[in-house]
Design a protein around this motif. Sequence first.
Motif, PDB file in Angstrom:
ATOM      1  N   THR A 252       0.837  -1.196   0.000  1.00 55.08           N
ATOM      2  CA  THR A 252       0.000   0.000   0.000  1.00 55.08           C
ATOM      3  C   THR A 252       0.872   1.246   0.000  1.00 55.08           C
ATOM      4  O   THR A 252       2.013   1.218   0.454  1.00 55.08           O
TER       5      THR A 252
ATOM      6  N   ASN B 208      -0.490   3.994   1.372  1.00 51.97           N
ATOM      7  CA  ASN B 208      -1.069   4.746   2.487  1.00 51.97           C
ATOM      8  C   ASN B 208      -0.084   4.801   3.648  1.00 51.97           C
ATOM      9  O   ASN B 208       0.316   3.766   4.177  1.00 51.97           O
TER      10      ASN B 208
ATOM     11  N   ASP C 260      -1.216   3.089   6.870  1.00 49.44           N
ATOM     12  CA  ASP C 260      -1.181   1.625   6.782  1.00 49.44           C
ATOM     13  C   ASP C 260       0.248   1.098   6.881  1.00 49.44           C
ATOM     14  O   ASP C 260       0.510   0.058   7.501  1.00 49.44           O
TER      15      ASP C 260
ATOM     16  N   ASP D  49       1.437   1.148  10.478  1.00 46.43           N
ATOM     17  CA  ASP D  49       0.838   0.045  11.229  1.00 46.43           C
ATOM     18  C   ASP D  49       1.507  -1.277  10.877  1.00 46.43           C
ATOM     19  O   ASP D  49       1.723  -2.132  11.743  1.00 46.43           O
TER      20      ASP D  49
END
Length: 436
Positions: free
Chosen positions: A383, A385, A388, A391
């Motif tokens: 990803t 993002n 994200d 995390d």
Amino acid sequence: MDKSQFYNPVETISRADLKKLQFERLQKTILRALNVPFYQKAFKERGIAASDIRSLDDIRKLPFTTKDDLRNNYPFGMAAIPLKECVRVHSSSGTTGNPTVVLHSKNDLDAWAELVARNLYMVGVRDTDVFQNTSGYGMFTGGLGFQYGAEKLGCLTVPAAAGNSKRQIKFMKDFGTTVVHIIPSYATRLAEVMQEEGVDPRKDLKIKILAIGAEPHTEEQRKRIEELLGVKAYNSFGMSEMCGPGVAFECKEQNGMHIWEDNVIVEIVDPVTLEPVPDGEIGELVLTTLNREAMPLIRYRTRDLTRIIPGECPCGRTHRRLARFQGRSDDMMILKGVNIFPIQIEKILMGYKELGSNFLITLETINNNDEMTVEVELGELGTDNVGDLKDLVKNITRQLKDEILITPKVKLVPKNSLPSAEGGKAVRVKDLRKLF
């Protein structure tokens, strides 16, 4: 029992008959070995003679052989027969000091091809198959070992050698390749190239079986390879000191590698005390050759860490099984007093679908503290993002800490940004601590 599934009747003989065969061959091996000055001296220093070995249990009286012993007797000091009776030599790379050299007689090569053929037959390879070998040829045993084994079985063989992924894929398409020998890290790389080239291995290729080995890999990586290529991937174990590939191989159960005990005597020992460990307990694999003419080896310390899987295999073969290797005792990293193996880290990383298969562990000293950085490539499902990604890094770091008891610095890097294993073994660890 369907006898057509077994290449050689010795695969299913009783344990009692197998041990009898082993002892007969061990006695012959000892007599051959005593033609070697190294073993003459080692036996004399231990105060033992060939006649003192009266059972398989007496093997513990015999001396160990190490890689250093082979290097110290470079090039042909370990030969048990005249050099004129040897027909081939293989060696390790020898990047640090003398390489290890292994000599072969014609009978040694014939027996080696027979073992590889036995392995391939065990997982369903037949003379109707097209076998493509992506391993390096030359002094490395993986190329010629599988080449002659596949030919022995009657396959149409494609000696493609290592690297050149686009050509590998072209051969697979044009020749109708059904079986491939490949290093695990290169298998994942080849799958990536297929995707880049718009090749669907399930639709565009006929591959059904992979023989994978030459580097430690996790069950997670094997499953990823199978999913990427739509094949069954079987774990292979070999080493040049034991001839090469052919020492042990998985059957269709994929639950441990049958090690051919008509060819070697297997011991698992504590790598520190060198005492035997019970079946099921991890230790260092020690092997004694039973059929080698040119260069028999007694109690060779492989440095590979594994265990015997207790119990019988549903496939019907009576030869014991080795569990997936945990790494090598000499590949172990020691960081802040903790023993760590690269395969532990791979196991965690392969559990994330967002990640690719390539990673690099770097050890370095920063402000007088040893630190670990794990770089891992993002995969196709990665990803962009930022949240994200943060995390993901957090979760990976936590799982790695739980597994190795050290908190590494985790870096996610773009796909294909790390050095890839283009047909060779992947470089997993870069230790820079010695530079400080």
